[in-house]
Design a protein around this motif. Structure first.
Motif: not given
Length: 331
Positions: A135-137, A156-160, A165-167, A172-176
């Protein structure tokens, strides 16, 4: 047999060329690797700059001599047989790579990789790190690429921004690993929708066997990314089977893990842009290779794999991860 030409060592992460060849013969002549195209009235020879080449894809109607393979191996060039356009004829998911053999390949990276690979929690952490960097790349590439901005691929597209952000939250919280794969798939689908909206490419459904240009270009571009990933892993000496995400059913799955670092950022947008413009496969391929160069895709892969492989070791020592030294070329 001609003597091998002295080769100046170029770091694999800095090499510029990927070649796809078809309907030609590859051979060694006068200390160089050439490919021969046969025309009605004459034959033409073209030089392959092997010291600055990462991988060579051999498509339909190609042949290669043992002497040429020896020189390619000495320069550390990965060679793969594939079908037309860079994708396999029979194997749906992988190219059979012929890896050059060298006693000079490093051992520290495979040793570091194996220190964590047998522990499920650490494999999950490595997979999470790759997805975060993916995502950073994308954010960095789309932010600075003027051509993509011109085509409407703006970070900068709001939808993107919401999708990214949601992804990232899900990652970050995925446990598997299953949840990481789900987050990856969901983001890619959202990026497809975004690309369709931006380019006006209607009625798109992602199907690997589909005959529309966007799907063809996605397949083609993904295999170019697989070539970069396979080269990265070979240079660092890490076998393709030690995956952290896609390893359930695919023997070379680590190639897919590493290729995912750049696919969405570079291959996906240009597949839709070139499909909209009805570009040829050669034009699309050239655009992908230029994007790899502009955004240092191969170097980015090296950095991420080295970082994960040496994370525990170099954190203990309290020093930064070193750069890989140029591999000696044996004459």
């Amino acid at each position: 047999m001609e003597a091998l030409t002295d080769l100046k060592a170029i770091l694999h992460s800095k090499r510029a060329n990927i070649y796809y060849l078809e309907k030609c013969r590859i051979m060694q002549k006068d200390g160089r690797v050439l490919y021969l195209t046969e025309e009605k009235n004459q034959n033409q020879y073209w030089n392959i700059p092997i010291a600055n080449t990462t991988c060579l894809l051999l498509g339909t109607g190609t042949s290669i001599t043992q002497a040429a393979m020896r020189m390619l191996a000495s320069a550390g060039v990965l060679v793969g047989f594939c079908g037309g356009g860079g994708t396999p004829l029979l194997m749906a998911n992988e190219i059979e790579w012929l890896s050059p053999q060298s006693e000079y390949r490093p051992t520290e990276y495979i040793q570091g990789w194996m220190q964590f690979w047998f522990e499920e929690e650490k494999r999950l952490e490595a997979a999470r790190a790759f997805q975060q960097q993916r995502i950073k790349f994308l954010q960095q590439a789309w932010k600075k690429d003027r051509d993509l901005k011109t085509e409407g691929f703006s970070i900068t597209d709001p939808t993107l921004q919401t999708a990214l952000e949601n992804s990232l939250k899900k990652i970050n919280i995925a446990n598997n690993v299953g949840k990481l794969l789900q987050a990856e798939a969901e983001l890619t689908k959202q990026l497809y929708k975004f690309a369709v909206r931006i380019t006006g490419y209607s009625d798109f459904t992602r199907e690997r066997e589909a005959a529309d240009l966007a799907n063809i270009f996605l397949n083609h571009g993904n295999y170019l990314a697989y070539g970069l990933a396979a080269t990265t892993l070979w240079v660092l000496g890490i076998p393709h089977g030690f995956a952290v995400m896609h390893g359930k059913t695919r023997r070379g799955a680590l190639v897919f893990d590493i290729a995912d670092l750049v696919k969405d950022a570079l291959i996906l947008p240009w597949a839709f842009i070139c499909a909209k413009e009805k570009s040829t496969e050669q034009e699309f391929r050239q655009q992908c290779l230029q994007a790899f160069t502009d955004h240092n895709a191969l170097e980015f892969m090296f950095e991420q794999v080295k970082s994960v492989a040496l994370k525990d070791d170099w954190e203990k020592r309290g020093v930064p991860c070193p750069s890989i030294e140029a591999l000696p070329v044996r004459q």
